[in-house]
Design an enzyme around this catalytic site. Sequence first.
Site, PDB file in Angstrom:
ATOM      1  N   ARG A  19     -10.270   1.297   9.303  1.00 11.81           N
ATOM      2  CA  ARG A  19      -9.802  -0.068   9.560  1.00 11.81           C
ATOM      3  C   ARG A  19     -10.914  -0.907  10.192  1.00 11.81           C
ATOM      4  O   ARG A  19     -10.728  -2.099  10.411  1.00 11.81           O
ATOM      5  CB  ARG A  19      -8.646  -0.038  10.553  1.00 11.81           C
ATOM      6  N   ARG A  47      10.810  -6.704   5.628  1.00 17.48           N
ATOM      7  CA  ARG A  47      10.763  -5.278   5.977  1.00 17.48           C
ATOM      8  C   ARG A  47      11.320  -5.050   7.384  1.00 17.48           C
ATOM      9  O   ARG A  47      11.984  -4.045   7.649  1.00 17.48           O
ATOM     10  CB  ARG A  47       9.307  -4.785   5.888  1.00 17.48           C
ATOM     11  N   ARG A  54      11.218  -1.705  11.921  1.00 15.77           N
ATOM     12  CA  ARG A  54       9.978  -1.194  12.519  1.00 15.77           C
ATOM     13  C   ARG A  54       9.603  -2.077  13.706  1.00 15.77           C
ATOM     14  O   ARG A  54       9.535  -3.299  13.577  1.00 15.77           O
ATOM     15  CB  ARG A  54       8.867  -1.219  11.464  1.00 15.77           C
ATOM     16  N   LYS A  77       0.825  -1.213   0.000  1.00 15.33           N
ATOM     17  CA  LYS A  77       0.000   0.000   0.000  1.00 15.33           C
ATOM     18  C   LYS A  77       0.854   1.257   0.000  1.00 15.33           C
ATOM     19  O   LYS A  77       0.567   2.202  -0.728  1.00 15.33           O
ATOM     20  CB  LYS A  77      -0.875   0.029   1.262  1.00 15.33           C
ATOM     21  N   ARG A  99      -1.440  -8.527  13.602  1.00 15.01           N
ATOM     22  CA  ARG A  99      -1.941  -7.507  12.665  1.00 15.01           C
ATOM     23  C   ARG A  99      -2.697  -8.157  11.508  1.00 15.01           C
ATOM     24  O   ARG A  99      -3.702  -7.618  11.030  1.00 15.01           O
ATOM     25  CB  ARG A  99      -0.783  -6.638  12.155  1.00 15.01           C
TER      26      ARG A  99
HETATM   27  P1  AMP Z   1       0.082   0.964   9.516  1.00 10.64           P
HETATM   28  O1  AMP Z   1       1.325   1.774   9.352  1.00 10.64           O
HETATM   29  O2  AMP Z   1      -1.060   1.484   8.703  1.00 10.64           O
HETATM   30  O3  AMP Z   1       0.314  -0.500   9.315  1.00 10.64           O
HETATM   31  O4  AMP Z   1      -0.382   1.135  11.044  1.00 10.64           O
HETATM   32  C1  AMP Z   1       0.465   0.765  12.114  1.00 10.64           C
HETATM   33  C2  AMP Z   1      -0.353   0.599  13.387  1.00 10.64           C
HETATM   34  O5  AMP Z   1      -0.991   1.840  13.721  1.00 10.64           O
HETATM   35  C3  AMP Z   1      -1.483  -0.425  13.315  1.00 10.64           C
HETATM   36  O6  AMP Z   1      -1.038  -1.742  13.558  1.00 10.64           O
HETATM   37  C4  AMP Z   1      -2.401   0.089  14.435  1.00 10.64           C
HETATM   38  O7  AMP Z   1      -1.891  -0.228  15.721  1.00 10.64           O
HETATM   39  C5  AMP Z   1      -2.294   1.605  14.257  1.00 10.64           C
HETATM   40  N1  AMP Z   1      -3.304   2.127  13.282  1.00 10.64           N
HETATM   41  C6  AMP Z   1      -3.054   2.652  12.051  1.00 10.64           C
HETATM   42  N2  AMP Z   1      -4.190   3.029  11.448  1.00 10.64           N
HETATM   43  C7  AMP Z   1      -5.190   2.738  12.314  1.00 10.64           C
HETATM   44  C8  AMP Z   1      -6.601   2.881  12.263  1.00 10.64           C
HETATM   45  N3  AMP Z   1      -7.235   3.389  11.174  1.00 10.64           N
HETATM   46  N4  AMP Z   1      -7.312   2.475  13.334  1.00 10.64           N
HETATM   47  C9  AMP Z   1      -6.725   1.963  14.437  1.00 10.64           C
HETATM   48  N5  AMP Z   1      -5.397   1.777  14.543  1.00 10.64           N
HETATM   49  C10 AMP Z   1      -4.617   2.167  13.496  1.00 10.64           C
END
Ligand code: AMP
Length: 189
Positions: A88, A127, A133, A13, A144
Amino acid sequence: MRLVFIGPPGAGKGTQCKRLVELLQIPHLSTGEMLRSVKRQDTALSRWVASYIDAGKLAPDHLVMRIVAQKLQSEECANGALFDGFPRTIIQAQLLDDYLVENGLKLDMALELRVVEEELIQRLLKRAQIDGRADDNYETIRERLHVFRTQTAPLTEFYAAQGKLESVDGMKSEQEVFAAIKACVAKHS
Ligand code: AMP
């Protein structure tokens, strides 16, 4: 144009979003980035947010919507935005719809990027080695992916019911995926 980008962690993404915002000249709203920037501060809120991110769990819906709404109020989002990693959950999707209706705005498209789970695990582990990360370790990755399957994947039906869903095969090359995304954008422009 306002669009939502749905895809499991590791689907590519981030890469496709970068290309898409350049093409459409709209702001890139990544809630993952926004929450990580909250996490980097040293406050009670940042420690609370960190407890969700580090466990691979979703932050609370209303908190995330509040952060997104703040961004949407800025002038740069007046003509569109690409939502990356948001909504989400179905509740977040409803909160976003409510916000848009209240502000006389609309969502044009929801784009789903599909990649099989074994491939996602391999990509995320790779990654983890490259970026370091904190939430890219095996346990958190599994959590996740589970969260995605149970809470986020149902969004595809939510947006299909609104006639806004487009699906793209994320197993193809970066160029092929982007070409497919561009075709979807053209259909909804
Ligand atoms: P990402 O970088 O989009 O994979 O997000 C990393 C982490 O941030 C996720 O595993 C969640 O803990 C939190 N997170 C990101 N976007 C959301 C969302 N829309 N709702 C809730 N938690 C989020």
